[in-house]
Design a protein around this motif. Structure first.
Motif, PDB file in Angstrom:
ATOM      1  N   MET A  36      52.619  -8.010  38.798  1.00  0.00           N
ATOM      2  CA  MET A  36      52.084  -6.727  39.912  1.00  0.00           C
ATOM      3  C   MET A  36      52.835  -5.789  39.524  1.00  0.00           C
ATOM      4  O   MET A  36      54.330  -5.851  39.591  1.00  0.00           O
ATOM      5  N   ILE A  37      52.625  -4.469  39.753  1.00  0.00           N
ATOM      6  CA  ILE A  37      53.440  -3.322  39.541  1.00  0.00           C
ATOM      7  C   ILE A  37      53.979  -2.854  40.641  1.00  0.00           C
ATOM      8  O   ILE A  37      53.163  -2.855  41.763  1.00  0.00           O
ATOM      9  N   THR A  38      55.220  -2.524  40.608  1.00  0.00           N
ATOM     10  CA  THR A  38      55.853  -1.837  41.877  1.00  0.00           C
ATOM     11  C   THR A  38      56.208  -0.411  41.594  1.00  0.00           C
ATOM     12  O   THR A  38      56.743  -0.081  40.667  1.00  0.00           O
ATOM     13  N   PHE A  39      55.505   0.240  42.652  1.00  0.00           N
ATOM     14  CA  PHE A  39      55.409   1.701  42.372  1.00  0.00           C
ATOM     15  C   PHE A  39      56.596   2.219  43.281  1.00  0.00           C
ATOM     16  O   PHE A  39      56.636   2.904  44.046  1.00  0.00           O
ATOM     17  N   ASP A  40      57.941   2.100  42.143  1.00  0.00           N
ATOM     18  CA  ASP A  40      59.299   2.602  42.898  1.00  0.00           C
ATOM     19  C   ASP A  40      59.776   3.467  41.833  1.00  0.00           C
ATOM     20  O   ASP A  40      59.011   4.065  41.079  1.00  0.00           O
ATOM     21  N   ARG A  41      60.865   3.858  41.912  1.00  0.00           N
ATOM     22  CA  ARG A  41      61.633   4.891  41.286  1.00  0.00           C
ATOM     23  C   ARG A  41      61.493   4.636  39.571  1.00  0.00           C
ATOM     24  O   ARG A  41      61.571   5.611  38.846  1.00  0.00           O
ATOM     25  N   HIS A  42      61.697   3.366  39.277  1.00  0.00           N
ATOM     26  CA  HIS A  42      61.439   3.011  37.798  1.00  0.00           C
ATOM     27  C   HIS A  42      60.183   3.391  37.375  1.00  0.00           C
ATOM     28  O   HIS A  42      60.092   3.605  36.306  1.00  0.00           O
ATOM     29  N   PHE A  43      59.128   2.967  38.216  1.00  0.00           N
ATOM     30  CA  PHE A  43      57.864   3.132  37.674  1.00  0.00           C
ATOM     31  C   PHE A  43      57.507   4.815  37.494  1.00  0.00           C
ATOM     32  O   PHE A  43      57.156   5.291  36.176  1.00  0.00           O
ATOM     33  N   PHE A  44      57.840   5.473  38.593  1.00  0.00           N
ATOM     34  CA  PHE A  44      57.840   6.956  38.457  1.00  0.00           C
ATOM     35  C   PHE A  44      58.673   7.710  37.383  1.00  0.00           C
ATOM     36  O   PHE A  44      58.282   8.852  36.692  1.00  0.00           O
ATOM     37  N   ARG A  45      59.883   7.033  36.916  1.00  0.00           N
ATOM     38  CA  ARG A  45      60.695   7.686  36.155  1.00  0.00           C
ATOM     39  C   ARG A  45      60.188   7.568  34.646  1.00  0.00           C
ATOM     40  O   ARG A  45      60.627   8.402  33.566  1.00  0.00           O
ATOM     41  N   GLN A  46      58.911   7.208  34.493  1.00  0.00           N
ATOM     42  CA  GLN A  46      58.392   6.959  33.099  1.00  0.00           C
ATOM     43  C   GLN A  46      57.405   8.178  32.619  1.00  0.00           C
ATOM     44  O   GLN A  46      57.338   8.592  31.605  1.00  0.00           O
ATOM     45  N   PHE A  47      57.433   9.091  34.127  1.00  0.00           N
ATOM     46  CA  PHE A  47      56.650  10.104  33.728  1.00  0.00           C
ATOM     47  C   PHE A  47      57.428  11.497  33.421  1.00  0.00           C
ATOM     48  O   PHE A  47      58.601  11.605  34.109  1.00  0.00           O
ATOM     49  N   THR A  48      56.848  12.392  32.725  1.00  0.00           N
ATOM     50  CA  THR A  48      57.394  13.773  32.447  1.00  0.00           C
ATOM     51  C   THR A  48      56.922  14.898  33.249  1.00  0.00           C
ATOM     52  O   THR A  48      55.484  15.065  33.397  1.00  0.00           O
ATOM     53  N   PRO A  49      57.340  15.729  33.954  1.00  0.00           N
ATOM     54  CA  PRO A  49      59.211  15.817  33.875  1.00  0.00           C
ATOM     55  C   PRO A  49      59.769  15.395  35.092  1.00  0.00           C
ATOM     56  O   PRO A  49      60.913  15.250  35.586  1.00  0.00           O
ATOM     57  N   LEU A  50      59.163  14.139  35.759  1.00  0.00           N
ATOM     58  CA  LEU A  50      59.747  13.474  36.968  1.00  0.00           C
ATOM     59  C   LEU A  50      60.927  12.680  36.397  1.00  0.00           C
ATOM     60  O   LEU A  50      61.948  12.625  37.285  1.00  0.00           O
ATOM     61  N   ASN A  51      61.058  12.428  35.045  1.00  0.00           N
ATOM     62  CA  ASN A  51      62.255  11.843  34.365  1.00  0.00           C
ATOM     63  C   ASN A  51      63.497  12.663  34.610  1.00  0.00           C
ATOM     64  O   ASN A  51      64.362  12.173  34.100  1.00  0.00           O
ATOM     65  N   GLN A  52      63.159  13.975  34.634  1.00  0.00           N
ATOM     66  CA  GLN A  52      64.457  14.881  34.796  1.00  0.00           C
ATOM     67  C   GLN A  52      65.012  14.875  36.140  1.00  0.00           C
ATOM     68  O   GLN A  52      66.146  15.723  36.301  1.00  0.00           O
ATOM     69  N   LEU A  53      64.403  14.389  37.024  1.00  0.00           N
ATOM     70  CA  LEU A  53      64.945  14.563  38.443  1.00  0.00           C
ATOM     71  C   LEU A  53      66.026  13.438  38.659  1.00  0.00           C
ATOM     72  O   LEU A  53      66.278  12.402  38.150  1.00  0.00           O
ATOM     73  N   SER A  54      67.181  13.820  39.617  1.00  0.00           N
ATOM     74  CA  SER A  54      68.020  13.050  40.010  1.00  0.00           C
ATOM     75  C   SER A  54      67.567  11.802  40.859  1.00  0.00           C
ATOM     76  O   SER A  54      66.335  12.106  41.340  1.00  0.00           O
ATOM     77  N   GLU A  55      68.249  10.734  41.145  1.00  0.00           N
ATOM     78  CA  GLU A  55      67.703   9.817  42.152  1.00  0.00           C
ATOM     79  C   GLU A  55      67.314  10.384  43.496  1.00  0.00           C
ATOM     80  O   GLU A  55      66.177   9.917  43.767  1.00  0.00           O
ATOM     81  N   SER A  56      67.965  11.126  44.154  1.00  0.00           N
ATOM     82  CA  SER A  56      67.692  11.688  45.414  1.00  0.00           C
ATOM     83  C   SER A  56      66.335  12.498  45.493  1.00  0.00           C
ATOM     84  O   SER A  56      65.601  12.446  46.343  1.00  0.00           O
ATOM     85  N   ASN A  57      66.476  13.274  44.404  1.00  0.00           N
ATOM     86  CA  ASN A  57      65.250  14.232  44.076  1.00  0.00           C
ATOM     87  C   ASN A  57      63.898  13.461  43.926  1.00  0.00           C
ATOM     88  O   ASN A  57      63.052  13.729  44.490  1.00  0.00           O
TER      89      ASN A  57
END
Length: 352
Positions: free
Chosen positions: A1-22
């Protein structure tokens, strides 16, 4: 089962350019949505300011020339937004049940602009040797050397002193911009509060430094809170006066046609201040990519004798970049409307 957390969203561009807090801030505004088969996600010509990412399922892209493309969730191509153009160049229809999420482009651009502005907050790099000589240091800054003498006199006349106690908040994150501040005495702490409630320390400002200009240039809300650490005083300049006396004389917006003419004549350098990933997806021939968060460091690489033209997707980051370069003695302009504006102009010309 996929967890929709920051690791999931960090796969996408340009979301992967954001800091952890942003990224956490952005995730708090995102919902995974479902669409049944044959559901239109958008139509060709739509001007919606949204980025749509496909997590699972297949989407059919119908082009203006009758061609078709398919995008399947979970593939490398799905890491990029679906048809990231304004207006849309094709119609997107689901071929099966699809799982997807939507990002508001305006908010994403705000986070990218804030994040790339040098430790996430734009401050004037003016160091004062003595608190009592604030006026002399202000007048010696590159910014003030670029404005007419009459404007300098008006700035000094219209600036008003404001005293603050230790611990007093000068500006609040999320507020609309109203004043540009210059620290006369004391020191300030710049912080950002993430949606999780975590407060992140961004910078400490001393006497002789200014803050608050970025929000007024980009017309975005304040992206941080500034609190007085030691009792002291600031000089402040109202937004209308800042725009009239500082922004207007030092910040020049030009059209794409004007930029192209200058470049063709060999009279300028085109600097794309978007992230590396944005630049790699699409860029104008001959442009140099210096993300705005690196601009302070790499400004020394640029030829101060040559006109600089800055570019981003919609003009907000490039306006801040041009102002930053002008503070450092360059002659910088930015392309009004950015790449989105350029594309709209070209489409209008083709339609004539």
């Amino acid at each position: 089962m996929i967890t929709f957390d920051r690791h999931f969203f960090r796969q996408f561009t340009p979301l992967n350019q954001l800091s952890e807090s942003n990224l956490q801030d952005l995730i708090s505004k995102i919902h995974i949505e479902q669409a049944a088969k044959d559901t239109p996600l958008f139509k060709r010509g739509d001007n919606d300011q949204r980025s749509i990412y496909i997590h699972r399922g297949t989407v059919l892209l119908l082009k203006a020339n009758g061609g078709k493309d398919r995008l399947v969730g979970g593939t490398p191509a799905s890491r990029l937004p679906l048809d990231p153009h304004t207006p849309r160049t094709c119609t997107a229809i689901t071929e099966e049940e699809v799982s997807y999420f939507v990002v508001d482009n305006g908010y994403l651009d705000l986070l990218l602009s804030w994040e790339q502005s040098g430790e996430s907050y734009n401050v004037a790099d003016i160091e004062a040797e003595e608190e009592g000589d604030w006026m002399g240091n202000l007048l010696q800054s590159q910014l003030f050397q670029r404005i007419p003498p009459s404007n300098i006199q008006l700035v000094l006349t219209r600036m008003e002193p404001v005293n603050f106690d230790a611990g007093e908040v000068i500006i609040h994150q999320g507020d609309e911009s109203d004043y540009y501040y210059y620290i006369k005495a004391g020191s300030c702490l710049v912080t950002h509060q993430a949606k999780s409630g975590k407060v992140i320390k961004l910078a400490e400002l001393k006497a002789g430094q200014g803050f608050g200009e970025e929000a007024m240039i980009s017309n975005n809300p304040r992206n941080a809170t500034v609190t007085m650490q030691q009792s002291g005083s600031c000089m402040r300049l109202a937004k209308a006066d800042f725009e009239e006396l500082l922004k207007t004389p030092t910040l020049s917006a030009i059209t794409f046609a004007e930029a192209r003419q200058r470049l063709a004549e060999g009279g300028g350098q085109l600097i794309d201040v978007r992230t590396e990933s944005e630049f790699s997806r699409f860029n104008l021939k001959g442009s140099l990519n210096i993300p705005i968060y690196l601009l302070r460091i790499r400004a020394r690489e640029l030829d101060s004798e040559q006109t600089i033209i800055t570019l981003c997707d919609n003009g907000k980051r490039s306006a801040s970049a041009a102002f930053l370069l002008n503070e450092r003695g360059f002659h910088a302009s930015y392309i009004d409307g950015g790449l989105i504006g350029i594309k709209q102009q070209l489409q209008q010309q083709q339609g004539k």
